[in-house]
Design a protein around this motif. Structure first.
Motif, PDB file in Angstrom:
ATOM      1  N   HIS A 136       0.838  -1.208   0.000  1.00  0.00           N
ATOM      2  CA  HIS A 136       0.000   0.000   0.000  1.00  0.00           C
ATOM      3  C   HIS A 136       0.872   1.257   0.000  1.00  0.00           C
ATOM      4  O   HIS A 136       0.630   2.204  -0.760  1.00  0.00           O
ATOM      5  CB  HIS A 136      -0.924  -0.031   1.207  1.00  0.00           C
ATOM      6  CG  HIS A 136      -2.066   0.926   1.116  1.00  0.00           C
ATOM      7  ND1 HIS A 136      -2.930   1.131   2.154  1.00  0.00           N
ATOM      8  CD2 HIS A 136      -2.496   1.745   0.127  1.00  0.00           C
ATOM      9  CE1 HIS A 136      -3.835   2.033   1.812  1.00  0.00           C
ATOM     10  NE2 HIS A 136      -3.589   2.427   0.594  1.00  0.00           N
ATOM     11  N   LYS A 137       1.892   1.253   0.836  1.00  0.00           N
ATOM     12  CA  LYS A 137       2.821   2.395   0.910  1.00  0.00           C
ATOM     13  C   LYS A 137       3.504   2.628  -0.441  1.00  0.00           C
ATOM     14  O   LYS A 137       3.588   3.762  -0.924  1.00  0.00           O
ATOM     15  CB  LYS A 137       3.873   2.136   1.993  1.00  0.00           C
ATOM     16  CG  LYS A 137       4.957   3.189   2.084  1.00  0.00           C
ATOM     17  CD  LYS A 137       5.979   2.815   3.163  1.00  0.00           C
ATOM     18  CE  LYS A 137       7.111   3.783   3.210  1.00  0.00           C
ATOM     19  NZ  LYS A 137       8.259   3.419   2.435  1.00  0.00           N
ATOM     20  N   ASN A 183       1.081   4.049  -2.990  1.00  0.00           N
ATOM     21  CA  ASN A 183       0.776   5.457  -2.700  1.00  0.00           C
ATOM     22  C   ASN A 183       1.930   6.401  -3.023  1.00  0.00           C
ATOM     23  O   ASN A 183       1.724   7.605  -3.099  1.00  0.00           O
ATOM     24  CB  ASN A 183       0.328   5.626  -1.253  1.00  0.00           C
ATOM     25  CG  ASN A 183      -1.138   5.298  -1.081  1.00  0.00           C
ATOM     26  OD1 ASN A 183      -1.948   5.515  -1.976  1.00  0.00           O
ATOM     27  ND2 ASN A 183      -1.484   4.745   0.072  1.00  0.00           N
ATOM     28  N   GLU A 184       3.124   5.872  -3.221  1.00  0.00           N
ATOM     29  CA  GLU A 184       4.230   6.713  -3.677  1.00  0.00           C
ATOM     30  C   GLU A 184       4.043   7.118  -5.135  1.00  0.00           C
ATOM     31  O   GLU A 184       4.657   8.074  -5.596  1.00  0.00           O
ATOM     32  CB  GLU A 184       5.561   5.981  -3.514  1.00  0.00           C
ATOM     33  CG  GLU A 184       5.998   5.816  -2.070  1.00  0.00           C
ATOM     34  CD  GLU A 184       7.252   4.960  -1.917  1.00  0.00           C
ATOM     35  OE1 GLU A 184       7.844   4.537  -2.943  1.00  0.00           O
ATOM     36  OE2 GLU A 184       7.640   4.696  -0.761  1.00  0.00           O
ATOM     37  N   ASP A 192      -2.664   7.822  -5.925  1.00  0.00           N
ATOM     38  CA  ASP A 192      -3.536   7.888  -4.757  1.00  0.00           C
ATOM     39  C   ASP A 192      -4.684   6.916  -4.971  1.00  0.00           C
ATOM     40  O   ASP A 192      -5.369   6.970  -6.003  1.00  0.00           O
ATOM     41  CB  ASP A 192      -4.102   9.303  -4.573  1.00  0.00           C
ATOM     42  CG  ASP A 192      -3.028  10.307  -4.174  1.00  0.00           C
ATOM     43  OD1 ASP A 192      -2.152   9.933  -3.375  1.00  0.00           O
ATOM     44  OD2 ASP A 192      -3.073  11.446  -4.678  1.00  0.00           O
ATOM     45  N   ASP A 230      -8.842   3.618   0.576  1.00  0.00           N
ATOM     46  CA  ASP A 230      -8.726   2.395   1.371  1.00  0.00           C
ATOM     47  C   ASP A 230      -9.608   1.294   0.793  1.00  0.00           C
ATOM     48  O   ASP A 230      -9.223   0.124   0.771  1.00  0.00           O
ATOM     49  CB  ASP A 230      -9.102   2.657   2.830  1.00  0.00           C
ATOM     50  CG  ASP A 230      -8.063   3.511   3.543  1.00  0.00           C
ATOM     51  OD1 ASP A 230      -6.908   3.584   3.059  1.00  0.00           O
ATOM     52  OD2 ASP A 230      -8.400   4.094   4.594  1.00  0.00           O
ATOM     53  N   TYR A 239      -0.732   3.308 -12.321  1.00  0.00           N
ATOM     54  CA  TYR A 239       0.341   2.764 -11.489  1.00  0.00           C
ATOM     55  C   TYR A 239       1.241   1.832 -12.297  1.00  0.00           C
ATOM     56  O   TYR A 239       2.463   2.002 -12.326  1.00  0.00           O
ATOM     57  CB  TYR A 239      -0.256   2.035 -10.285  1.00  0.00           C
ATOM     58  CG  TYR A 239       0.765   1.307  -9.444  1.00  0.00           C
ATOM     59  CD1 TYR A 239       1.680   2.013  -8.675  1.00  0.00           C
ATOM     60  CD2 TYR A 239       0.828  -0.078  -9.434  1.00  0.00           C
ATOM     61  CE1 TYR A 239       2.635   1.350  -7.902  1.00  0.00           C
ATOM     62  CE2 TYR A 239       1.762  -0.744  -8.659  1.00  0.00           C
ATOM     63  CZ  TYR A 239       2.668  -0.026  -7.905  1.00  0.00           C
ATOM     64  OH  TYR A 239       3.611  -0.683  -7.152  1.00  0.00           O
TER      65      TYR A 239
END
Length: 192
Positions: A6-7, A10-11, A14, A17, A124
């Protein structure tokens, strides 16, 4: 491990949840022991894989029996044979764990579903593929234009702990030199 994924996502993008909770349902967690294979040459790459913990390498063996390492995949990286994954053709690569590893695997049907249901993942993975293409082109150009010493220095700058995690013969393979050449380079660098 999902928190780390998840981290890392998110880099780049966005996501909510709820979107991540859905994405989690499409991944298969896997423990892979040191020296175990994730993919063997000649098989189809049915997963693209996120490395939560550990270290893997992607490599081929040429007709002379020499290993040619394409990639080291560390924590936070993705590994697989994208061509085989997308085309369902046999892979040219073998992927092996160099350390005990914790992985998150996603199949092509689940990947397609993720891209359909959460369009942000299209961006992504596009960014990841773009970055991979750029890195591959730079590595190829460096192989053709800079010295072995410069390639070794660049590897150490980009991955400071690589020499503690990877045997020297694999580093030699990655930078495109023999084990003996790497040994000479290291001796010359140490002495001056």
């Amino acid at each position: 491990m999902f928190e780390f994924l998840h981290k890392k996502i998110n880099e780049t993008i966005d996501i909510t949840d709820e979107q991540f909770e859905y994405a989690k349902t499409l991944f298969v967690p896997k423990q892979l022991g040191k020296k175990r294979l994730l993919l063997e040459r000649g098989n189809t790459c049915i997963y693209t894989t996120f490395v939560g913990k550990g270290l893997l390498r992607s490599f081929t063996i040429d007709e002379k029996g020499n290993e040619n390492i394409l990639q080291f995949a560390m924590e936070g990286w993705w590994v697989g044979d994208l061509y085989s994954f997308l085309t369902d053709e046999a892979s040219e690569y073998t992927i092996e764990a160099l350390e005990d590893s914790q992985l998150l695997l996603i199949t092509k049907p689940s990947w397609d579903l993720l891209l359909e249901k959460v369009p942000a993942f299209e961006r992504y993975f596009r960014v990841l593929i773009q970055n991979n293409l750029i890195a591959t082109q730079r590595r190829l150009m460096n192989t053709m234009t800079i010295s072995a010493e410069e390639r070794y220095i660049k590897l150490l700058q980009d991955f400071p702990d690589i020499s503690q995690r990877v045997p020297q013969h694999m580093i030699a393979s990655y930078i495109g030199v023999t084990r003996e050449t790497l040994s000479r380079l290291r001796s010359q660098m140490a002495s001056g």
